[in-house]
Design a protein around this motif. Structure first.
Motif, PDB file in Angstrom:
ATOM      1  N   SER A 134     -56.348  -5.741 131.928  1.00 43.07           N
ATOM      2  CA  SER A 134     -55.394  -5.961 133.010  1.00 43.07           C
ATOM      3  C   SER A 134     -56.016  -6.626 134.233  1.00 43.07           C
ATOM      4  O   SER A 134     -55.407  -7.504 134.848  1.00 43.07           O
ATOM      5  N   ARG A 135     -57.237  -6.221 134.591  1.00 35.26           N
ATOM      6  CA  ARG A 135     -57.840  -6.746 135.809  1.00 35.26           C
ATOM      7  C   ARG A 135     -58.449  -8.127 135.588  1.00 35.26           C
ATOM      8  O   ARG A 135     -58.959  -8.413 134.510  1.00 35.26           O
ATOM      9  N   PRO A 136     -58.429  -8.990 136.615  1.00 35.43           N
ATOM     10  CA  PRO A 136     -59.157 -10.252 136.514  1.00 35.43           C
ATOM     11  C   PRO A 136     -60.651  -9.972 136.451  1.00 35.43           C
ATOM     12  O   PRO A 136     -61.146  -8.964 136.974  1.00 35.43           O
ATOM     13  N   VAL A 137     -61.368 -10.860 135.796  1.00 35.18           N
ATOM     14  CA  VAL A 137     -62.813 -10.721 135.639  1.00 35.18           C
ATOM     15  C   VAL A 137     -63.510 -11.462 136.769  1.00 35.18           C
ATOM     16  O   VAL A 137     -63.135 -12.590 137.113  1.00 35.18           O
ATOM     17  N   ALA A 138     -64.505 -10.841 137.367  1.00 32.87           N
ATOM     18  CA  ALA A 138     -65.327 -11.474 138.402  1.00 32.87           C
ATOM     19  C   ALA A 138     -66.719 -11.701 137.820  1.00 32.87           C
ATOM     20  O   ALA A 138     -67.344 -10.769 137.309  1.00 32.87           O
TER      21      ALA A 138
ATOM     22  N   LEU B  54     -65.284  -3.447 145.239  1.00 32.98           N
ATOM     23  CA  LEU B  54     -64.082  -4.224 144.913  1.00 32.98           C
ATOM     24  C   LEU B  54     -63.621  -3.913 143.490  1.00 32.98           C
ATOM     25  O   LEU B  54     -63.765  -4.727 142.573  1.00 32.98           O
ATOM     26  N   PRO B  55     -63.057  -2.733 143.283  1.00 29.64           N
ATOM     27  CA  PRO B  55     -62.646  -2.327 141.926  1.00 29.64           C
ATOM     28  C   PRO B  55     -61.431  -3.078 141.407  1.00 29.64           C
ATOM     29  O   PRO B  55     -61.026  -2.861 140.270  1.00 29.64           O
ATOM     30  N   GLN B  56     -60.844  -3.957 142.225  1.00 28.71           N
ATOM     31  CA  GLN B  56     -59.714  -4.756 141.744  1.00 28.71           C
ATOM     32  C   GLN B  56     -60.148  -5.734 140.654  1.00 28.71           C
ATOM     33  O   GLN B  56     -59.318  -6.245 139.918  1.00 28.71           O
ATOM     34  N   PHE B  57     -61.461  -6.020 140.591  1.00 26.93           N
ATOM     35  CA  PHE B  57     -62.003  -6.923 139.590  1.00 26.93           C
ATOM     36  C   PHE B  57     -62.805  -6.143 138.552  1.00 26.93           C
ATOM     37  O   PHE B  57     -63.332  -5.057 138.828  1.00 26.93           O
ATOM     38  N   LEU B  58     -62.917  -6.721 137.375  1.00 29.24           N
ATOM     39  CA  LEU B  58     -63.847  -6.244 136.360  1.00 29.24           C
ATOM     40  C   LEU B  58     -65.089  -7.119 136.460  1.00 29.24           C
ATOM     41  O   LEU B  58     -65.059  -8.304 136.120  1.00 29.24           O
ATOM     42  N   TRP B  59     -66.188  -6.547 136.944  1.00 30.46           N
ATOM     43  CA  TRP B  59     -67.373  -7.322 137.292  1.00 30.46           C
ATOM     44  C   TRP B  59     -68.347  -7.427 136.132  1.00 30.46           C
ATOM     45  O   TRP B  59     -68.720  -6.421 135.523  1.00 30.46           O
ATOM     46  N   ILE B  60     -68.780  -8.651 135.836  1.00 31.80           N
ATOM     47  CA  ILE B  60     -69.804  -8.907 134.836  1.00 31.80           C
ATOM     48  C   ILE B  60     -70.814  -9.886 135.429  1.00 31.80           C
ATOM     49  O   ILE B  60     -70.563 -10.481 136.474  1.00 31.80           O
TER      50      ILE B  60
END
Length: 359
Positions: free
Chosen positions: A208-212, A227-233
């Motif tokens: 669901s979340r955009p990837v950062a 910034l948990p609105q993003f999925l961080w990789i």
């Protein structure tokens, strides 16, 4: 006559040979086609003719492994016979034994990066982040950190071992740069490494979340807290993972690029490549445009700005106050302001019997 359903496109002039997505040479890339004309493979599924200098070969089998919904359309016989006659078999990707990984997921009180992050977020929150990203501890250097590269199927491609200063959170580079690889430490000379994104194992778990995408593994961990609105990789480096084998896992996802200062132009040059794989890409370059000379010299990334905040204050509100330039990030991506309660006494992490697996 070949009975294989999936074959490399036969040569019928220069229009049937394309630009390789890995080495970018023109008219040297053969795409796979479905002889029954039911499956339309993405442009990155194929083989480069330059076997020695490039060696890129993304097979239908790999495509179906990453896209199980497409595989369901095939019979088992069709799937077995995907390869053309006499095609060279790609060397299998190597993996690290899961037992080694599990043994490293302990010893956090001695882990220098854990010690630093605990001063920012507290022990309990830091432990959650370490466990989420499967960050380990190594005794190759006392208190070193292992960033495991876990792919979309939770297989460990390798691990990057790095040593940090527990006071500053910066990498230890004196008297030499303290960075090495697990497969090198274990003396796996025939290891066939195919790197993946750090945090890639989280991608199929959260659609669901955009990837950062950032460069540093440490940055991905820190930014995921603020910034948990993003999925961080993380790519693991300026040039890391900008190839079809890695980017294919992001097909169909919305991705925002957060390059380090100084890497913005290079990452911008990869947007076209990413879009060709069906990735909806945006680039956040406001920091590059507004950074100070000192920040450029230090090679700042978004984590450096985030860590300037006081840990007991609301996250995004204070980020805007301390760094007005970051207001654009909130407005551009319509981030919902969040407040995370801190200052509550954190439970201590009980020291385990072992201090970390000896890598």
């Amino acid at each position: 006559m070949s009975t294989h359903r999936f074959i490399l496109e036969p040569y019928k002039g220069v229009s049937t040979r394309h630009t390789c997505p890995n080495c970018h040479r023109k008219r040297c890339f053969s795409k796979y086609i479905d002889t029954e004309k039911q499956i339309q493979f993405p442009d990155y599924v194929g083989r480069c003719d330059h076997e020695q200098k490039c060696g890129y070969h993304f097979t239908p089998r790999e495509y179906f492994e990453q896209n199980p919904s497409e595989k369901e359309k095939l019979s088992e016989d069709n799937f077995r016979s995907y390869m053309p006659v006499n095609a060279p078999q790609p060397k299998a990707t190597s993996y690290i034994d899961l037992e080694i990984i599990n043994q490293s997921l302990r010893g956090y009180p001695s882990n220098k990066l854990f010690q630093f992050l605990s001063t920012q977020f507290g022990d309990a929150e830091t432990l959650k982040l370490m466990e989420k990203y499967k960050v380990g501890t190594s005794r190759h250097w006392d208190g070193a950190t292992v960033f495991w590269q876990m792919d979309y199927q939770n297989r460990a491609r390798t691990g990057k071992i790095m040593l940090y200063n527990p006071e500053t959170g910066k990498r230890v580079k004196e008297p030499y740069n303290h960075v090495t690889w697990v497969h090198s430490v274990l003396h796996k000379g025939d290891y066939n490494l195919k790197q993946c994104f750090f945090g890639e194992h989280l991608i199929p778990e959260d659609k669901s979340r955009p990837v950062a995408l950032v460069e540093s593994e440490k940055t991905a961990i820190i930014a995921s807290y603020y910034l948990p609105q993003f999925l961080w990789i993380a790519s693991g480096g300026k040039n890391g993972c900008f190839n079809a084998n890695s980017l294919s896992v992001l097909a169909g996802r919305s991705v925002v690029l957060f390059p380090d200062l100084g890497a913005t132009d290079y990452w911008r040059s990869k947007i076209g490549l990413m879009k060709s794989y069906g990735i909806d890409v945006q680039l956040f370059d406001y920091l590059e445009a507004k950074a100070t000379e000192s920040e450029r010299k230090e090679g700042y990334d978004i984590a450096d700005y985030l860590l300037k905040m006081r840990p007991d204050e609301a996250v995004l509100q204070q980020m805007v106050k301390r760094n007005p330039n970051l207001k654009t990030l909130i407005e551009t991506f319509d981030l919902r302001l969040v407040s995370i309660q801190r200052g509550i006494p954190q439970p201590k992490v009980s020291p385990p019997k072992k201090r970390g697996f000896r890598l």
